[in-house]
Design a protein around this motif. Structure first.
Motif, PDB file in Angstrom:
ATOM      1  N   UNK A 142       6.626  16.463 -15.260  1.00  0.00           N
ATOM      2  CA  UNK A 142       7.178  16.858 -14.499  1.00  0.00           C
ATOM      3  C   UNK A 142       6.559  17.952 -13.186  1.00  0.00           C
ATOM      4  N   UNK A 143       4.517  17.858 -13.972  1.00  0.00           N
ATOM      5  CA  UNK A 143       3.863  19.125 -12.910  1.00  0.00           C
ATOM      6  C   UNK A 143       3.315  17.312 -11.962  1.00  0.00           C
ATOM      7  N   UNK A 144       3.194  16.407 -12.835  1.00  0.00           N
ATOM      8  CA  UNK A 144       2.583  15.239 -11.828  1.00  0.00           C
ATOM      9  C   UNK A 144       3.376  14.645 -11.310  1.00  0.00           C
ATOM     10  N   UNK A 145       4.828  14.319 -11.283  1.00  0.00           N
ATOM     11  CA  UNK A 145       5.399  13.284 -10.323  1.00  0.00           C
ATOM     12  C   UNK A 145       5.790  14.697  -9.544  1.00  0.00           C
ATOM     13  N   UNK A 146       5.899  15.846  -9.429  1.00  0.00           N
ATOM     14  CA  UNK A 146       6.244  17.264  -8.108  1.00  0.00           C
ATOM     15  C   UNK A 146       4.982  16.600  -7.682  1.00  0.00           C
ATOM     16  N   UNK A 147       4.083  17.112  -7.875  1.00  0.00           N
ATOM     17  CA  UNK A 147       3.204  16.722  -7.176  1.00  0.00           C
ATOM     18  C   UNK A 147       2.687  15.775  -6.356  1.00  0.00           C
ATOM     19  N   UNK A 148       3.091  14.340  -6.980  1.00  0.00           N
ATOM     20  CA  UNK A 148       2.406  13.126  -6.344  1.00  0.00           C
ATOM     21  C   UNK A 148       3.579  13.065  -5.894  1.00  0.00           C
ATOM     22  N   UNK A 149       4.851  13.132  -5.581  1.00  0.00           N
ATOM     23  CA  UNK A 149       5.403  13.535  -4.448  1.00  0.00           C
ATOM     24  C   UNK A 149       5.393  14.104  -2.948  1.00  0.00           C
ATOM     25  N   UNK A 188       1.010  -0.895   0.327  1.00  0.00           N
ATOM     26  CA  UNK A 188      -0.264  -0.018  -0.072  1.00  0.00           C
ATOM     27  C   UNK A 188       0.580   1.389  -0.293  1.00  0.00           C
ATOM     28  N   UNK A 189       2.106   0.952   1.399  1.00  0.00           N
ATOM     29  CA  UNK A 189       2.567   2.246   0.795  1.00  0.00           C
ATOM     30  C   UNK A 189       3.469   2.382  -0.460  1.00  0.00           C
ATOM     31  N   UNK A 190       3.713   1.539  -1.512  1.00  0.00           N
ATOM     32  CA  UNK A 190       3.879   1.216  -2.371  1.00  0.00           C
ATOM     33  C   UNK A 190       3.676   2.343  -3.576  1.00  0.00           C
ATOM     34  N   UNK A 191       2.157   2.519  -3.186  1.00  0.00           N
ATOM     35  CA  UNK A 191       1.306   2.811  -4.114  1.00  0.00           C
ATOM     36  C   UNK A 191       1.686   4.152  -3.978  1.00  0.00           C
ATOM     37  N   UNK A 192       1.366   4.682  -2.547  1.00  0.00           N
ATOM     38  CA  UNK A 192       0.774   5.477  -2.035  1.00  0.00           C
ATOM     39  C   UNK A 192       2.585   6.690  -2.656  1.00  0.00           C
ATOM     40  N   UNK A 193       4.014   5.658  -2.440  1.00  0.00           N
ATOM     41  CA  UNK A 193       4.951   6.102  -3.082  1.00  0.00           C
ATOM     42  C   UNK A 193       4.939   6.516  -4.615  1.00  0.00           C
ATOM     43  N   UNK A 194       4.638   5.805  -5.699  1.00  0.00           N
ATOM     44  CA  UNK A 194       4.526   5.264  -6.737  1.00  0.00           C
ATOM     45  C   UNK A 194       4.858   7.435  -7.068  1.00  0.00           C
ATOM     46  N   UNK A 195       5.305   7.545  -8.379  1.00  0.00           N
ATOM     47  CA  UNK A 195       6.461   8.595  -9.164  1.00  0.00           C
ATOM     48  C   UNK A 195       4.559   9.268  -9.032  1.00  0.00           C
ATOM     49  N   UNK A 196       3.659   8.401 -10.141  1.00  0.00           N
ATOM     50  CA  UNK A 196       2.977   9.382 -10.523  1.00  0.00           C
ATOM     51  C   UNK A 196       1.440   9.051 -10.220  1.00  0.00           C
ATOM     52  N   UNK A 197       0.539   9.537 -10.225  1.00  0.00           N
ATOM     53  CA  UNK A 197      -0.961   9.742 -10.055  1.00  0.00           C
ATOM     54  C   UNK A 197      -1.343   8.033 -10.250  1.00  0.00           C
ATOM     55  N   UNK A 198      -2.241   6.926  -8.891  1.00  0.00           N
ATOM     56  CA  UNK A 198      -2.223   5.809  -9.464  1.00  0.00           C
ATOM     57  C   UNK A 198      -3.868   6.231  -8.809  1.00  0.00           C
ATOM     58  N   UNK A 199      -4.499   5.610 -10.047  1.00  0.00           N
ATOM     59  CA  UNK A 199      -6.336   5.252 -10.270  1.00  0.00           C
ATOM     60  C   UNK A 199      -6.908   4.148 -10.457  1.00  0.00           C
ATOM     61  N   UNK A 200      -7.800   3.904  -9.398  1.00  0.00           N
ATOM     62  CA  UNK A 200      -8.357   2.281  -8.988  1.00  0.00           C
ATOM     63  C   UNK A 200      -9.741   2.656  -9.557  1.00  0.00           C
TER      64      UNK A 200
END
Length: 278
Positions: free
Chosen positions: A223-230, A109-121
């Motif tokens: 860049x924006x997606x990955x910055x925002x996710x982190x 679950x933490x790996x999903x939250x730490x994944x570098x881009x948005x994750x959608x179920x």
């Protein structure tokens, strides 16, 4: 609805995408979006040992791929995910074994939250216990109007403690408490109202609804997606003042990216930006 279509159809997968029909998790790729499909419909896609291993390996393999805009977690069959495999759990019997299982699932679950881009179920049918935790651990979720959600361990004498971590960080504390202590199902409309999911679609419109969201993300700078996710993940654990200080540093660094200069120039010139990082 047995197979996701626009984002995950076999016919849309890139030729080099590893597709293994009998694997616990199938992978499909379409225009910068990877879809991981839970592929154990007969067991309602329970998070068995093999499913946890397959998901963990897939996420690890994808984490360093530079071309991704988003990741979708989907499932085959009548259920999204029924949580842990209860028969496997009962076969353990040792506290250390249980501790190892729940620690392993928590890492996923933490790996999903730490994944570098948005994750959608992408949710159809049931999402229960650790399956509901899986939905809560994703950044966003879309679901069919017939989907139902519960953390039902309380009904067998087990408080869903690890699902409670993701759930209580996603929806309001009193809503989380009601789900955790009652074990009752909520429907998709209530899940959306409570903030567990983002969008509800008719069963035959789920993929079209998902694709609308994915097309929006495809149009954004990586860049924006990955910055925002982190940034979103880290600031949640900080006190308010530290969160703002951290956010200021992130935003200042983000301003130095080529894509930001292009985006602002395009906005001023009233044209579409041409991202360096797509």
């Amino acid at each position: 609805m047995s197979r996701p279509q626009p984002a995950a159809a076999a016919t849309a997968a890139e030729p080099d995408a590893p597709v293994e029909p009998d694997a616990p998790v199938e992978r499909f790729e379409d225009r910068g979006i990877v879809t991981l499909v839970l592929n154990r419909p007969a067991s309602f896609n329970a998070l068995s040992d093999e499913m946890l291993d397959a998901l963990d390996a897939a996420l690890e393999a994808l984490a360093d791929e530079p071309h991704l805009h988003a990741l979708v977690i989907a499932a085959k069959g009548r259920a999204f995910c029924a949580g842990h495999d209860l028969k496997q759990m009962r076969a353990l019997g040792d506290e250390d074994d249980y501790r190892a299982l729940f620690t392993r699932c928590s890492r996923l679950m933490q790996r999903l939250q730490d994944f570098p881009v948005p994750v959608i179920a992408r949710v159809q049918g049931l999402a229960t216990a650790a399956g509901c935790q899986l939905v809560a651990s994703c950044d966003m979720a879309v679901a069919t109007s017939s989907a139902r959600f519960a953390v039902s361990g309380i009904n067998v004498g087990l408080f869903c403690s690890t699902p409670a971590v993701a759930l209580s960080r996603t929806i309001a504390p009193k809503h989380a408490a009601e789900m955790l202590f009652s074990g009752e199902f909520i429907d998709a409309e209530q899940a959306r109202d409570w903030g567990l999911i983002n969008r509800v679609a008719d069963d035959d419109a789920l993929d079209a609804t998902l694709e609308t969201l994915l097309d929006n993300l495809r149009a954004k700078s990586q860049v924006a997606l990955r910055t925002g996710k982190a940034m979103l993940g880290r600031q949640r654990s900080l006190p308010l003042g530290q969160a703002y200080a951290f956010a200021s540093e992130v935003m200042a660094a983000n301003m130095m990216a080529e894509d930001v200069a292009e985006g602002i120039d395009a906005f001023i010139a009233k044209r579409k930006p041409e991202w360096k990082h797509r």
